[in-house]
Motif scaffolding. Structure first.
Motif, short mmCIF file in Angstrom:
data_model
loop_
_atom_site.label_atom_id
_atom_site.label_comp_id
_atom_site.label_asym_id
_atom_site.label_seq_id
_atom_site.Cartn_x
_atom_site.Cartn_y
_atom_site.Cartn_z
N THR A 1 -28.05 19.18 -65.25
CA THR A 1 -27.13 18.17 -64.76
C THR A 1 -25.72 18.50 -65.22
OG1 THR A 1 -28.84 16.46 -64.84
CG2 THR A 1 -26.56 15.71 -64.77
N GLN A 2 -24.80 18.52 -64.29
CA GLN A 2 -23.40 18.66 -64.63
C GLN A 2 -22.91 17.28 -65.05
OE1 GLN A 2 -23.33 22.00 -64.84
NE2 GLN A 2 -21.29 22.00 -63.96
N THR A 3 -22.32 17.17 -66.23
CA THR A 3 -21.91 15.86 -66.72
C THR A 3 -20.43 15.57 -66.54
OG1 THR A 3 -21.60 16.73 -68.95
CG2 THR A 3 -23.76 15.75 -68.43
N ASN A 4 -19.69 16.54 -66.00
CA ASN A 4 -18.27 16.32 -65.78
C ASN A 4 -17.87 17.12 -64.55
OD1 ASN A 4 -15.51 16.11 -65.79
ND2 ASN A 4 -15.34 16.28 -68.00
N GLY A 5 -17.45 16.45 -63.51
CA GLY A 5 -17.14 17.14 -62.27
C GLY A 5 -15.67 17.39 -62.04
N ASP A 6 -14.83 17.26 -63.07
CA ASP A 6 -13.39 17.39 -62.85
C ASP A 6 -12.91 18.84 -62.89
OD1 ASP A 6 -13.45 18.04 -65.51
OD2 ASP A 6 -12.26 16.34 -66.18
N GLY A 7 -13.79 19.79 -63.11
CA GLY A 7 -13.41 21.19 -63.09
C GLY A 7 -12.88 21.72 -64.40
N VAL B 1 -19.20 25.22 -63.42
CA VAL B 1 -18.08 24.27 -63.44
C VAL B 1 -18.13 23.46 -62.15
CG1 VAL B 1 -16.44 25.89 -62.42
CG2 VAL B 1 -15.59 24.03 -63.86
N GLY B 2 -17.68 22.22 -62.21
CA GLY B 2 -17.76 21.33 -61.05
C GLY B 2 -19.10 20.63 -61.03
N GLY B 3 -19.52 20.22 -59.87
CA GLY B 3 -20.84 19.61 -59.73
C GLY B 3 -20.87 18.11 -59.75
N ASN B 4 -19.80 17.45 -60.18
CA ASN B 4 -19.63 16.00 -60.07
C ASN B 4 -20.83 15.19 -60.55
OD1 ASN B 4 -18.08 13.78 -59.40
ND2 ASN B 4 -18.92 13.65 -57.35
N THR B 5 -21.27 15.42 -61.75
CA THR B 5 -22.35 14.68 -62.41
C THR B 5 -23.65 14.66 -61.60
OG1 THR B 5 -21.73 12.49 -61.57
CG2 THR B 5 -20.70 13.20 -63.62
N LYS B 6 -23.96 15.74 -60.94
CA LYS B 6 -25.18 15.81 -60.15
C LYS B 6 -26.18 16.78 -60.76
CE LYS B 6 -22.94 14.44 -55.96
NZ LYS B 6 -23.27 14.14 -54.62
N ARG B 7 -27.45 16.63 -60.33
CA ARG B 7 -28.52 17.53 -60.80
C ARG B 7 -28.64 18.72 -59.86
NH1 ARG B 7 -33.90 15.66 -61.36
NH2 ARG B 7 -33.59 14.78 -59.30
N TRP B 8 -28.81 19.91 -60.45
CA TRP B 8 -28.90 21.15 -59.70
C TRP B 8 -30.14 21.91 -60.14
CZ3 TRP B 8 -25.11 22.14 -56.08
CH2 TRP B 8 -23.98 21.32 -56.14
N PRO C 1 -20.42 11.40 -53.54
CA PRO C 1 -19.47 12.24 -52.82
C PRO C 1 -19.81 13.72 -52.95
CG PRO C 1 -18.53 11.50 -54.89
CD PRO C 1 -19.85 10.78 -54.73
N GLU C 2 -19.41 14.48 -51.93
CA GLU C 2 -19.59 15.93 -52.00
C GLU C 2 -18.67 16.49 -53.09
OE1 GLU C 2 -19.21 18.01 -48.35
OE2 GLU C 2 -20.45 16.58 -47.26
N GLN D 1 -30.04 18.64 -56.16
CA GLN D 1 -31.21 17.77 -56.23
C GLN D 1 -30.87 16.30 -55.97
OE1 GLN D 1 -34.53 19.22 -56.92
NE2 GLN D 1 -33.13 20.73 -56.09
N ASP D 2 -29.60 15.92 -56.09
CA ASP D 2 -29.15 14.55 -55.83
C ASP D 2 -28.34 14.54 -54.55
OD1 ASP D 2 -30.19 13.64 -58.25
OD2 ASP D 2 -28.35 14.15 -59.32
#
Length: 129
Positions: free
Chosen positions: A69-75, A43-50, A107-108, A102-103
């Motif tokens: 890739t997290q596609t929704n960072g709103d929790g 959960v989280g991740g703000n649309t970033k690749r991990w 924003p953090e 990876q990105d």
């Protein structure tokens, strides 16, 4: 990967669990081929690749990793991440899992694993050859 809380530890006779608030690490008591699985919700991740990556004795194994890739960072949205692989572990070898962003741009954001499940089976013990 940091373990925030542990609800139940099952201690086997040949795998030592170092799960605490700072470390998720498993050490084997004798050598052999092991089938290792990792499953968790993210959960989280703000649309970033991990990158979820297994390490053996402090070095990346080179396989068994998951790039996602997290596609929704709103929790509010949860995703499943899993990895399964077989590796030969010598006596006192240890396995750890690392997660890296990876990105670097943007924003953090906070990123969490929930419901972590790790299974390690020594294949010779269960009769799988």
């Amino acid at each position: 990967i940091t373990s925030a809380s542990v609800t139940r530890n099952i201690t086997s006779k040949n795998i030592q669990d170092y799960a605490d608030s700072n470390l998720l690490k498993f050490t084997v008591a004798w050598g052999g081929y092991y089938f290792i699985t990792f499953n968790a919700n993210t959960v989280g991740g703000n649309t970033k690749r991990w990158l979820l990556e297994p390490y053996k004795n402090g070095e990346a194994i080179g396989y068994g990793y998951a790039l996602f890739t997290q596609t929704n960072g709103d929790g509010t949205t949860y995703y499943d991440v899993s990895s399964s692989f077989i590796d030969y572990l010598t006596r006192d070898a240890y396995v750890e899992f690392y997660i890296t962003l990876q990105d670097e741009e943007g924003p953090e954001t906070e990123f969490f694993f929930q419901n972590i499940s790790i299974n390690i089976y020594q294949l010779e013990q269960v009769g799988i050859h």
